[in-house]
Design an enzyme around this catalytic site. Structure first.
Site, mmCIF file in Angstrom:
data_model
loop_
_atom_site.group_PDB
_atom_site.id
_atom_site.type_symbol
_atom_site.label_atom_id
_atom_site.label_comp_id
_atom_site.label_asym_id
_atom_site.label_seq_id
_atom_site.Cartn_x
_atom_site.Cartn_y
_atom_site.Cartn_z
ATOM 1 N N CYS A 35 -0.154 3.321 3.505
ATOM 2 C CA CYS A 35 0.251 2.875 4.851
ATOM 3 C C CYS A 35 1.345 1.817 4.832
ATOM 4 O O CYS A 35 1.858 1.443 5.886
ATOM 5 C CB CYS A 35 -0.957 2.353 5.625
ATOM 6 N N CYS A 75 -6.080 -2.076 -0.086
ATOM 7 C CA CYS A 75 -5.547 -2.234 1.268
ATOM 8 C C CYS A 75 -6.709 -2.295 2.253
ATOM 9 O O CYS A 75 -7.464 -1.320 2.403
ATOM 10 C CB CYS A 75 -4.620 -1.068 1.617
ATOM 11 N N ASP A 132 14.253 -16.316 -21.180
ATOM 12 C CA ASP A 132 13.131 -15.935 -20.333
ATOM 13 C C ASP A 132 13.652 -15.033 -19.222
ATOM 14 O O ASP A 132 14.279 -15.504 -18.271
ATOM 15 C CB ASP A 132 12.456 -17.173 -19.740
ATOM 16 N N CYS A 188 -6.234 0.433 5.467
ATOM 17 C CA CYS A 188 -6.587 1.855 5.365
ATOM 18 C C CYS A 188 -7.633 2.120 4.290
ATOM 19 O O CYS A 188 -7.927 3.283 3.984
ATOM 20 C CB CYS A 188 -5.339 2.704 5.127
ATOM 21 N N HIS A 192 1.910 -17.009 -21.429
ATOM 22 C CA HIS A 192 3.262 -16.616 -21.066
ATOM 23 C C HIS A 192 3.898 -15.942 -22.277
ATOM 24 O O HIS A 192 3.432 -16.118 -23.415
ATOM 25 C CB HIS A 192 4.094 -17.827 -20.625
ATOM 26 N N CYS A 211 0.838 -1.200 0.000
ATOM 27 C CA CYS A 211 0.000 0.000 0.000
ATOM 28 C C CYS A 211 0.874 1.252 0.000
ATOM 29 O O CYS A 211 1.753 1.410 0.854
ATOM 30 C CB CYS A 211 -0.929 0.002 1.212
ATOM 31 N N CYS A 227 4.910 -11.234 -16.349
ATOM 32 C CA CYS A 227 5.674 -11.721 -17.505
ATOM 33 C C CYS A 227 5.495 -10.853 -18.747
ATOM 34 O O CYS A 227 6.432 -10.679 -19.534
ATOM 35 C CB CYS A 227 5.332 -13.177 -17.804
#
Length: 641
Positions: free
Chosen positions: A242, A271, A341, A274, A324, A239, A297
């Site tokens: 926070c 989050c 890769d 918060c 992928h 986050c 990816c």
């Protein structure tokens, strides 16, 4: 009561009947998405964003497009095909959409509940894989729903071919000289070249006549830099308000700046502490990725391919229809394309996905500034099985489409360049004819590579050096050897020999297999682990004193390790026929079972784990980058032999 949908449903809907032929797991995932699309329109009939599905959307292209009957269900709901989107027109029948939606929900409920009866109830507020989805209330299913007149096969083909067209156009981003210059400015090219030259010198000692050249090794250094120092993987953002953990919620609408950088999809990393929504635009413009340097990816392969072109490599962007993407780079010295890769820091291991990850491959297409090539067969050793899954587009149609794209792209090329590309594709076709044989421990890497190439890839120790710690004159006099290792500094300290420093974890190792030092830049952690994709790993340290007239009287060891999921690590002290298990709880333990011997080996065996990241589920010396504590210590007391 809604009619149950199952194998007997063709009279109700041809598309839903086709969808029901899929395995249960595939059906449940596809039906979840289909119901989400339908329910969004039913709940928000006047909101334009819910009426459009982008063809390039990852969820659509990877989890619906390959699934039998899934796209056809959308057409039966009333979606129509546009240039870049599937669109539910304003004049389309919500009633028709609801009918198909209820059929799908009925079958889904049946499978989830193990029953052929489904009750009509209110639709759940959030569709998940583990909660039944009931049809919307007050509607019955018309048993005479007519399928759309469009050909299901041709519709799937046209969507597939538009994906090819999109990638065909996208790779031209990488050819922008201004963008290449910007990318090159981010790369420490001189440092990488220096490392490549040093490694090449060592490689030549192994094989003087090898075809491997500096550019090959520079590619390996570029891969390693990109993975370890430059780009970051994102599952969920911390986050920004926070600093707490977040979880994924429904996507957020893109703003003008997102769209400017081709991010039509914006994830909401919410989050709960918060109540703040952290926006994570999935940028598809490689220029923006040079700035953000993070993603999954898609972003990794997109930015890395640009970096390859900036350095001067011939590179192709490789799209896998089963979700992928990666890069291929042409090696002029080896005269072949190398699989790269960046997410995995892996080079030239094309069977990684089918053998290592267990993927059920279907189509893998490579795109460059000069050509489009169906390279599927490079990545499979199960050609017949794979061929049975190539159902999205007729083979003749695919060949014609690729030929037409190549014809358009190569119009302006010289005859010499066209001839060069033709010669290369002939070499590739010969390679594709014979399925590869996976090499144990390599997850399908090439077994025909030269010794020098395997050395360059780190598969064989460059110096073939097995380090043995033998007491120095000072240690012999004190009858003590005291060694520590700090994973953060990556340095051994030999306290018993005037605090001698030994830089590099591998410089103190006797033997090892498939091990590396992993730095998690995002989580600020570091540890030793198996190499990515490896099934097992091994590391050991050896101590010998007989050659200087001493014997071991007492040995104490402090070490640590951590496992996740089903990962396993076994620590042992080994001397002759004596084997003693070692504790890995960060405390110093003494092992009286090892005494009156002249040598001892401390070893760790790593194995097990689940899924694609099994390698990461066994870690030695895991520690925060902010810590300075030594994580590994050995104290040996000697006596006269």
């Amino acid at each position: 009561m809604a009619a149950a949908v199952g194998p007997s449903a063709p009279a109700n809907s041809r598309a839903v009947s086709e969808l029901c032929q899929n395995p249960t797991e595939t059906f449940l995932e596809a039906s979840r998405l289909l119901l989400t699309y339908a329910d969004n329109i039913i709940r928000h009939p006047n909101e334009e964003k819910y009426r459009c599905i982008r063809l390039g959307n990852q969820a659509f292209s990877t989890r619906l497009l390959p699934v039998r009957g899934a796209v056809e269900c959308l057409f039966e709901m009333g979606f129509e095909e546009g240039e870049t989107h599937l669109v539910f027109p304003k004049g389309a029948s919500i009633e028709q959409l609801r009918k198909i939606r209820d059929l799908i929900a009925g079958e889904r409920n049946s499978r989830l509940n193990g029953s052929n009866q489904t009750e009509t109830s209110g639709s759940s507020q959030r569709v998940t894989n583990t909660q039944p989805v009931a049809p919307l209330p007050s509607r019955t299913v018309d048993s005479n729903v007519e399928p759309t007149p469009q050909s299901a096969v041709m519709t799937t083909e046209s969507i597939f071919l538009k994906t090819l067209q999109s990638n065909f156009l996208h790779v031209m981003f990488y050819e922008n000289p201004v963008l290449q210059k910007k990318a090159l400015a981010c790369i420490p090219i001189q440092e990488l070249r220096k490392k490549a030259q040093e490694k090449l010198t060592e490689v030549r000692k192994i094989d003087r006549v090898s075809l491997v050249n500096e550019e090959d090794i520079l590619l390996l250094e570029l891969l390693n830099w990109f993975k370890c120092d430059y780009f970051q993987w994102v599952n969920n953002l911390p986050c920004s308000k926070c600093g707490g953990p977040t979880e994924s919620k429904e996507n957020l609408p893109p703003n003008d700046d997102d769209l400017r950088w081709d991010a039509s999809r914006v994830e909401n990393h919410f989050c709960n502490q918060c109540q703040f929504s952290n926006r994570f635009p999935r940028y598809n413009n490689p220029e923006k990725l040079l700035e953000t340097r993070r993603g999954r990816c898609g972003e990794w392969a997109n930015c890395f391919t640009l970096c390859c072109r900036a350095v001067g490599f011939e590179a192709r962007y490789v799209w896998d229809a089963t979700d992928h993407v990666w890069t291929e780079v042409y090696s002029s010295s080896q005269q072949r394309w190398l699989h790269c890769d960046p997410c995995e820091n892996v080079c030239d291991k094309p069977l990684l996905y089918e053998i290592g990850w267990g993927k059920k491959l279907s189509y893998i297409i490579a795109f460059s500034k000069d050509e489009v090539v169906d390279v599927t067969w490079r990545y499979s050793c199960k050609h017949e099985e794979l061929l049975s899954r190539r159902t999205q587009v007729k083979e003749a149609v695919l060949r014609e489409a690729i030929n037409n794209l190549n014809k358009a792209r190569q119009q302006s090329l010289t005859e010499g360049r066209k001839r060069e590309l033709l010669e290369r594709i002939i070499v590739e076709l010969v390679e594709f004819i014979s399925p590869k044989t996976p090499k144990p421990g390599e997850l399908g890497g090439r077994i025909s590579g030269s010794m020098a190439w395997r050395v360059a890839r780190g598969e064989i120790d460059l110096e073939n050096k097995e380090v043995i710690f033998i007491p120095t004159g000072k240690e012999k006099a004190s009858k003590l050897l005291h060694l520590r290792y700090n994973i953060v500094e990556d340095c051994y300290t030999r306290l018993s020999n005037s605090n001698e420093k030994i830089n590099g974890w591998e410089k103190g190792v006797w033997k090892m297999d498939s091990m590396w030092r992993k730095v998690e830049s995002d989580w600020k952690m570091v540890y030793l682990a198996r190499k990515e994709g490896s099934l097992s790993g091994y590391i050991s340290w050896k101590f010998e004193c007989g050659s200087v007239g001493l014997k071991i009287e007492n040995i104490s060891v402090r070490t640590s390790s951590q496992t996740f999921q089903n990962g396993r690590i076994k620590w042992m002290l080994h001397s002759g026929d004596t084997v003693v298990d070692v504790n890995a709880d960060k405390s110093l333990h003494t092992y009286p079972g090892i005494s009156n011997v002249t040598d001892v080996i401390l070893e760790a065996e790593l194995s097990g784990g689940d899924g694609d990241i099994a390698w990461q589920q066994t870690q030695l010396f895991r520690q925060s980058l902010k810590e300075v504590e030594d994580c590994f210590e050995i104290i040996i007391q000697f006596g006269e032999l």
